[in-house]
Design an enzyme around this catalytic site. Sequence first.
Site, PDB file in Angstrom:
ATOM      1  N   GLY A 134       0.795  -1.215   0.000  1.00 23.45           N
ATOM      2  CA  GLY A 134       0.000   0.000   0.000  1.00 23.45           C
ATOM      3  C   GLY A 134       0.825   1.261   0.000  1.00 23.45           C
ATOM      4  O   GLY A 134       1.964   1.284  -0.465  1.00 23.45           O
ATOM      5  N   ASP A 180      -5.288  -8.096  -7.079  1.00 24.71           N
ATOM      6  CA  ASP A 180      -4.971  -7.881  -5.672  1.00 24.71           C
ATOM      7  C   ASP A 180      -3.784  -6.931  -5.556  1.00 24.71           C
ATOM      8  O   ASP A 180      -2.669  -7.275  -5.938  1.00 24.71           O
ATOM      9  CB  ASP A 180      -4.639  -9.206  -4.983  1.00 24.71           C
ATOM     10  N   LEU A 181      -4.026  -5.769  -5.016  1.00 22.83           N
ATOM     11  CA  LEU A 181      -3.013  -4.713  -4.973  1.00 22.83           C
ATOM     12  C   LEU A 181      -1.727  -5.188  -4.287  1.00 22.83           C
ATOM     13  O   LEU A 181      -1.757  -5.647  -3.151  1.00 22.83           O
ATOM     14  CB  LEU A 181      -3.582  -3.496  -4.238  1.00 22.83           C
ATOM     15  N   ASP A 182      -0.609  -5.052  -4.975  1.00 30.25           N
ATOM     16  CA  ASP A 182       0.716  -5.379  -4.435  1.00 30.25           C
ATOM     17  C   ASP A 182       0.824  -6.836  -3.993  1.00 30.25           C
ATOM     18  O   ASP A 182       1.611  -7.179  -3.116  1.00 30.25           O
ATOM     19  CB  ASP A 182       1.084  -4.454  -3.259  1.00 30.25           C
ATOM     20  N   GLN A 183       0.011  -7.707  -4.581  1.00 35.73           N
ATOM     21  CA  GLN A 183       0.013  -9.115  -4.197  1.00 35.73           C
ATOM     22  C   GLN A 183       0.387 -10.026  -5.353  1.00 35.73           C
ATOM     23  O   GLN A 183       0.396 -11.246  -5.199  1.00 35.73           O
ATOM     24  CB  GLN A 183      -1.391  -9.540  -3.714  1.00 35.73           C
TER      25      GLN A 183
END
Lengths: 281, 281, 281, 281
Positions: free
Chosen positions: A198, A223-226
């Site tokens: 994040g 999926d953000l930053d995943q």
Amino acid sequence: MHEYHLNISCPDKPGIIATCTSFLSNLDVNIVDLKQHSSHDINTFFLRAHFESAKTINKAEFSSEFTSVASEFEMKWDLHSLDRLHRVGVMVSKTSHCLYELLLKNQDGELKCEIPCIVSNHKDLEPVAKHFNIPFYHVPSTISKAEQEVEFEKIAQRHLLDTWVMARYMQILREEFTSKWPGQIINIHHGFLPAFKGAKPYHQAWNKGVKIIGATAHYATQDLDQGPIISQDVISVEDEASIAEFVEMGKDIERRVLLKAIKLHIEHKIFIREGRTFLIG
Amino acid sequence: MHEYHLNISCPDKPGIIATCTSFLSNLDVNIVDLKQHSSHDINTFFLRAHFESAKTINKAEFSSEFTSVASEFEMKWDLHSLDRLHRVGVMVSKTSHCLYELLLKNQDGELKCEIPCIVSNHKDLEPVAKHFNIPFYHVPSTISKAEQEVEFEKIAQRHLLDTWVMARYMQILREEFTSKWPGQIINIHHGFLPAFKGAKPYHQAWNKGVKIIGATAHYATQDLDQGPIISQDVISVEDEASIAEFVEMGKDIERRVLLKAIKLHIEHKIFIREGRTFLIG
Amino acid sequence: MHEYHLNISCPDKPGIIATCTSFLSNLDVNIVDLKQHSSHDINTFFLRAHFESAKTINKAEFSSEFTSVASEFEMKWDLHSLDRLHRVGVMVSKTSHCLYELLLKNQDGELKCEIPCIVSNHKDLEPVAKHFNIPFYHVPSTISKAEQEVEFEKIAQRHLLDTWVMARYMQILREEFTSKWPGQIINIHHGFLPAFKGAKPYHQAWNKGVKIIGATAHYATQDLDQGPIISQDVISVEDEASIAEFVEMGKDIERRVLLKAIKLHIEHKIFIREGRTFLIG
Amino acid sequence: MHEYHLNISCPDKPGIIATCTSFLSNLDVNIVDLKQHSSHDINTFFLRAHFESAKTINKAEFSSEFTSVASEFEMKWDLHSLDRLHRVGVMVSKTSHCLYELLLKNQDGELKCEIPCIVSNHKDLEPVAKHFNIPFYHVPSTISKAEQEVEFEKIAQRHLLDTWVMARYMQILREEFTSKWPGQIINIHHGFLPAFKGAKPYHQAWNKGVKIIGATAHYATQDLDQGPIISQDVISVEDEASIAEFVEMGKDIERRVLLKAIKLHIEHKIFIREGRTFLIG
């Protein structure tokens, strides 16, 4: 001479490599580099072969001949011709260090791709694009994400893009877009994932008092930053460093990690399996 | 299951890898890991294959069958059975950090060799040998080098040694000895070769004001500290560090570099060509 | 000559350093090393001075004289005599690599502390304690945590401990215990915190496909794996490495990071402020 | 607020630091950062203080007041005002990676100097100078070295240069020139000095089979590649890398090491003593 990369993965069992190299041998090609690895943790065989051929190999013909081998071993496979340079579209916002890195390295012949276009939600970096003679598209955040992504698709078609690189592009792409480009959008996160996901990762890191900071290049997913991690690097920091100095030092790691990820991706050394990547070769 | 390493190098040309993997396939073995690389700088093909076989492979039989392939491609090759653990004799003087490292790592199953004997020109480290239940031989420097080396040969025969490791053994071996053990004596130098050859490398480094110090593991040859380099590592040093602290910090690198070199050597990942090593795999 | 460390932190304002060094100068001592840093991010002044004195400095007397300076600047401060070696109690379970590291480095005079006792919930490492002639206490997990911790307090009193080190001690200490030893219990976590808290961090890391693994030494607090970080280090891993190899490689980082944390702690270079540490000096 | 750096070195004895900080305190300045270290190996005291003052400090006045302190302790000292940015002239030949690094980092405010001119024996990099709006001087190698150096002196005077940076300037400067700029010419060598002096260091390194390559920034003196080392860094290389890849990877280290050296130099953190540097602070 024509060059190719053949990538194969499948459940591990005896005889795969001999079968594959014999198949290639019968095509009258020369294997320049071959790396094979079996991961016992997931019982998977990986192979990446780099070979040369005097005559062009037609992918459809190759496929029809290779299909019996492939289905016998339940292979996922792909054949990549190096006759045509990989075409990379770059997305940026206002920060220039990653963009300059890609353009300078490509200019020096070290990145070995085409960068036919630069896209941004701001106009700040247009002069950089101009200095390197690359078309620049301003797709502002004032229009909706859906509209922006329509623009991206048009640009991609016009420039025959293979891959998008988010070179500190500070917008989140919607699942509608990322799902159309699976394993084809590379993002750089200025934190050492999976820690510090994040926003403001350097602030998070400083407040935690970590002794090492890092950056992570990964494939963008919903999926953000995943998404699957492609490359990472770190640098030791002194506790006397301020948050501002963390940001400054981080920029060097970001550009280095992003460049490395693009190189590995272009060289077809990255396999995605079980939600993670495997670098073979 | 029986495991083997097959190492091959030869002038590079098409078809070598398919020929080799087909040969292995006909022996009914399973290739677990295969790494192949061609060095354009010296036009040399390298291959290291790790394979499993249900039945024992007799080296003489293998050789007689493989010989036509080998001579066709002008190969240097070797087949290593993993049925028998590699046997490493350790030479030490008074310093214990490298010796402890080898013994502890081997005790934890991480080094994967036999250490059947420890030899020293001093008695200081005899208690360490005793703690790990390993025979200790005192071969003092009061007898001549020629006599010492006769002792070493006897010890090597008694314990069926494959390799000698000089774990901070502070004596120079004569060419008469090193030439009998080509590529089979591993030495650790407490400097970052080729800089700082010879004595007191940390003093040399401090006086030069270098910002990074290192250690180098190499094969011992008649040329002091000039043998092929197997592994190296470094550590950044602050200018506030004293010479004494250089020595202290260096010990960690020495043991790490030596351990890594032994592992690579035992796993048959080191090829010696053109006076240098090539790590394949 | 008697040696001392003086540690000071306070809100930053002009004149602190001159006031402090003049105060020391009037005591007729010689400052050997002085590091001062002001963190703008939290407006805090840090100073660590290492000084020598021909005569012993009585801490109570020093305090009564220094108190007006200290209160003028709202200092937190401490004076540490180096006349007496720091006394470190080591807690272990079954894994030996961290324990051996502490004992070997201390034996070589590199750690510069006393290790008067080893405590364990298992008997496995008793022979190691014996080899180094250090009293070993078996405090089994069959008795309650409260009872165990009573034993730890008795052992600490008997051996005049300053600090506890959890050298891969696989039990969780209760808040009742950790709160009595604030900033005096050092733990090693085999993950690169704040990622991979809790159990099996190497499995977590492998499944995530990270390219770099690490270890973290931190002060134990009631929040598991959340205490202030003292030192961290990392190592690059190849994707061909198995989970088992992650564990193996991690052991080297763990022992290195733990050793470094103990050294920094003993040298009074660690300040805890705002829930994190600051290394000064 | 006006900022200053005060650098002092002298034979080590008691009381220096208190004397200095009291002196500064009487000037009504605020010490922001102070690092002091005594090297026992050469019995030398080093101090670097960064302080702020509400009023301008006149160097001549400071000197006349400080002189008694300085002579009492046999100090070498210097006072640097930060009111005026350090002025760095850059010498280049045809390779652009170091030049771009300096210009980009300075543009981003990370290098914190003025780069008022770029000098080259070729015209290749003139467009880069133009892109960053910096005067470019072509001083070709067709005129004699003596004539070239006369030009350099004129350029230095016109632009009030404090320091020259040889950013892959492939000419050797004569002693007549370097001796006029002692500790004021920074050079980058693409080898890990003191190994691999002279030409083609990457070729030398490859042929030696080293496992780590590096770069070294140092002050230029009459002895080629022998001047005091300012900063160094290294990168691990795989044996599969070609000489060409060594060159490519080396470029990243070169620019990083050169940038760091310039930063340290500008921040007055480098002391030259006994033919080597000491980084304090």
